[in-house]
Design an enzyme around this catalytic site. Structure first.
Site, PDB file in Angstrom:
ATOM      1  N   HIS A  88       5.482   2.121  -2.327  1.00 19.62           N
ATOM      2  CA  HIS A  88       4.177   1.643  -1.861  1.00 19.62           C
ATOM      3  C   HIS A  88       3.814   0.312  -2.523  1.00 19.62           C
ATOM      4  CE1 HIS A  88       3.766   5.636  -0.139  1.00 19.62           C
ATOM      5  NE2 HIS A  88       2.634   5.273   0.435  1.00 19.62           N
ATOM      6  N   HIS A  94       3.410   8.015  -9.581  1.00 21.69           N
ATOM      7  CA  HIS A  94       4.289   7.089 -10.289  1.00 21.69           C
ATOM      8  C   HIS A  94       3.746   6.817 -11.690  1.00 21.69           C
ATOM      9  CE1 HIS A  94       6.821   5.967  -6.845  1.00 21.69           C
ATOM     10  NE2 HIS A  94       5.725   6.017  -6.118  1.00 21.69           N
TER      11      HIS A  94
END
Length: 263
Positions: free
Chosen positions: A182, A224
């Site tokens: 992303h 993440h």
């Protein structure tokens, strides 16, 4: 030790050496070798000038490299900060009520969303200039998916332990964390849009804010670590340089545009 020897009359006849094997045992061969080495290394007066060396398997690395210490420290800080920022990792987290909004933002930066949107706009476009821009955007998105999947497969860094695997449309390599797809896509697309679309200043600011908040949301959702997102931003920025260098146009890729025009 000398011991007198006597004859039958009790007079001493001489002396002989008496074995002292029972009072002092002989040195074993390994110890004798060690003593010999110590004698060779001894200085004047019998003082040893060289300390005895430790066995090879008994030695310890007392001087770890500075790079190793720095990397371990960076990893510890990364894990600690990522856990602190994961305020939307679960419904019971401190910001758990914002989790649905963060997941909606996650969909806005998903690769499938951008691929389908680009293909739709490419089919609806009726100008060569628009098709050229959209064709290169499609090329950039495909390049991003390929590079991120390759790096994830090589590094194989697991996602944070506090992450919930409820992501939108995951593939085999999506179980790995480094780098953030992303973040790479947000950096790549935002730079692409700012370069090739004429936008007012407020819209340009919104594009930059979308990219930044999208990357931050990956850490807040627990998807993440901080370094995954930071490297993702850098990688996406560099990927656009590749797209710009290999820019597809009717001049250098005429067959591609002719085939697409016949669809």
């Amino acid at each position: 030790r000398l011991s007198p020897r006597t004859d039958s009359g009790g007079k001493p006849r001489g002396t002989h050496l008496v074995s002292q094997s029972r009072s002092r045992p002989l040195l074993s061969p390994p110890l004798q070798d060690g003593c010999a080495e110590a004698e060779e290394a001894a200085g004047p007066g019998g003082l040893s000038l060289v300390p005895p060396s430790l066995p090879e398997e008994g030695r310890m690395d007392l001087n770890p490299s500075f790079l190793g210490i720095a990397l371990r420290s960076l990893l510890a800080i990364d894990l600690w900060l990522s856990k602190k920022l994961g305020v939307c990792a679960g419904e019971s987290s401190s910001w758990g009520s914002v989790r649905p909004l963060m997941k909606l933002l996650e969909i806005s930066g998903h690769g499938i969303t951008w691929l389908l949107g680009t293909l739709y706009c490419l089919c609806r476009s009726d100008s060569w200039a628009g098709r050229e821009v959209l064709m290169n955007l499609l090329f950039a998105l495909l390049l991003d998916l390929l590079v991120v999947a390759l790096i994830k497969g090589l590094v194989r860094r697991r996602r944070p332990a506090h992450n919930q695997m409820d992501m939108f449309v995951t593939l085999s390599v999506d179980k790995y964390s480094f780098p953030s797809g992303h973040a790479t896509r947000a950096s790549l697309v935002s730079r692409f849009i700012l370069k090739h679309l004429v936008l007012a200043i407020p819209l340009r600011v919104l594009v930059v804010l979308w990219a930044f908040i999208l990357g931050l949301s990956r850490v807040m959702l627990g998807r993440h670590n901080v370094t995954d997102v930071a490297f993702g931003f850098f990688l996406g920025y560099m990927q656009y340089s590749i797209v710009d260098y290999c820019w597809l146009s009717p001049h250098n890729a005429p067959v591609l545009f002719i085939l697409w025009n016949q669809q």
